[in-house]
Design a protein around this motif. Structure first.
Motif, PDB file in Angstrom:
ATOM      1  N   UNK A  23      22.322   6.818 -15.716  1.00 46.49           N
ATOM      2  CA  UNK A  23      21.517   5.631 -16.000  1.00 46.49           C
ATOM      3  C   UNK A  23      20.056   6.019 -16.222  1.00 46.49           C
ATOM      4  N   UNK A  24      19.538   6.912 -15.397  1.00 47.31           N
ATOM      5  CA  UNK A  24      18.155   7.355 -15.564  1.00 47.31           C
ATOM      6  C   UNK A  24      17.954   8.035 -16.912  1.00 47.31           C
ATOM      7  N   UNK A  25      18.876   8.918 -17.290  1.00 47.17           N
ATOM      8  CA  UNK A  25      18.772   9.622 -18.571  1.00 47.17           C
ATOM      9  C   UNK A  25      18.936   8.637 -19.727  1.00 47.17           C
ATOM     10  N   UNK A  26      19.877   7.719 -19.629  1.00 46.28           N
ATOM     11  CA  UNK A  26      20.130   6.746 -20.696  1.00 46.28           C
ATOM     12  C   UNK A  26      18.916   5.854 -20.951  1.00 46.28           C
ATOM     13  N   UNK A  27      18.147   5.557 -19.919  1.00 49.50           N
ATOM     14  CA  UNK A  27      16.986   4.704 -20.075  1.00 49.50           C
ATOM     15  C   UNK A  27      15.689   5.490 -20.267  1.00 49.50           C
ATOM     16  N   UNK A  28      15.819   6.797 -20.510  1.00 48.26           N
ATOM     17  CA  UNK A  28      14.662   7.608 -20.861  1.00 48.26           C
ATOM     18  C   UNK A  28      13.773   8.038 -19.724  1.00 48.26           C
TER      19      UNK A  28
END
Length: 163
Positions: A40-45
């Motif tokens: 989730x952290x990576x997906x939201x940048x």
């Protein structure tokens, strides 16, 4: 986490099986939640965490209750042995120690996450032990005196120490 449930698990299993069961239940959930958090952290940048934080997140050890559960799981056999041997006196002594620790500890501000979780677990240990005591001494359960004492311990552990 229920001291009553952990005491029941300890009574049904030998020590090796008890720890095997605990590991089989907690590790997959920790890895799943940790992986999901990182995705989730990576997906939201969001920038990836430094290595130490990434490991804490991946294993879900950044969640206070996972650390508290791990502390209770590790201490449970010793606590169960003390309660079986000394009864309610063990609960009272540990409650006093936890109360003193709560008064003496500097609070959560400025503490590392692991110490915050340890403080949380220690402050609630008497309630966990009370559950273990009820398992070891089921004849005590209906007593209004014990119920009132348990509520008093709850008050001390959750309200007085937090203030």
């Amino acid at each position: 986490i229920s001291g009553l449930g952990i005491a029941a698990s300890l009574s049904r299993n030998n020590l090796r099986q008890y720890y095997r069961n605990r590991i089989q239940r907690i590790v997959p959930a920790c890895l799943f939640v940790g992986t999901l958090k990182i995705l989730v952290k990576v997906a939201y940048g969001f920038n990836p965490e430094p290595t130490q934080n990434a490991i804490m997140i991946l294993t879900s050890l950044s969640l206070w209750y996972i650390e508290a559960i791990a502390i209770y799981y590790l201490l449970a056999p010793v606590l169960m042995s003390l309660i079986s041997r000394f009864g309610f006196e063990a609960v009272v002594v540990f409650s006093a120690v936890c109360f003193i620790y709560g008064i003496m500890s500097p609070g959560n501000s400025g503490q590392a996450l692991l110490l915050q979780s340890f403080s949380w677990a220690v402050q609630r240990l008497p309630v966990f032990m009370l559950g273990m005591y009820f398992f070891c001494r089921p004849q005590v359960l209906p007593s209004k005196t014990i119920l009132c004492l348990g509520l008093a311990l709850y008050f001390v552990c959750f309200v007085v120490i937090i203030i």
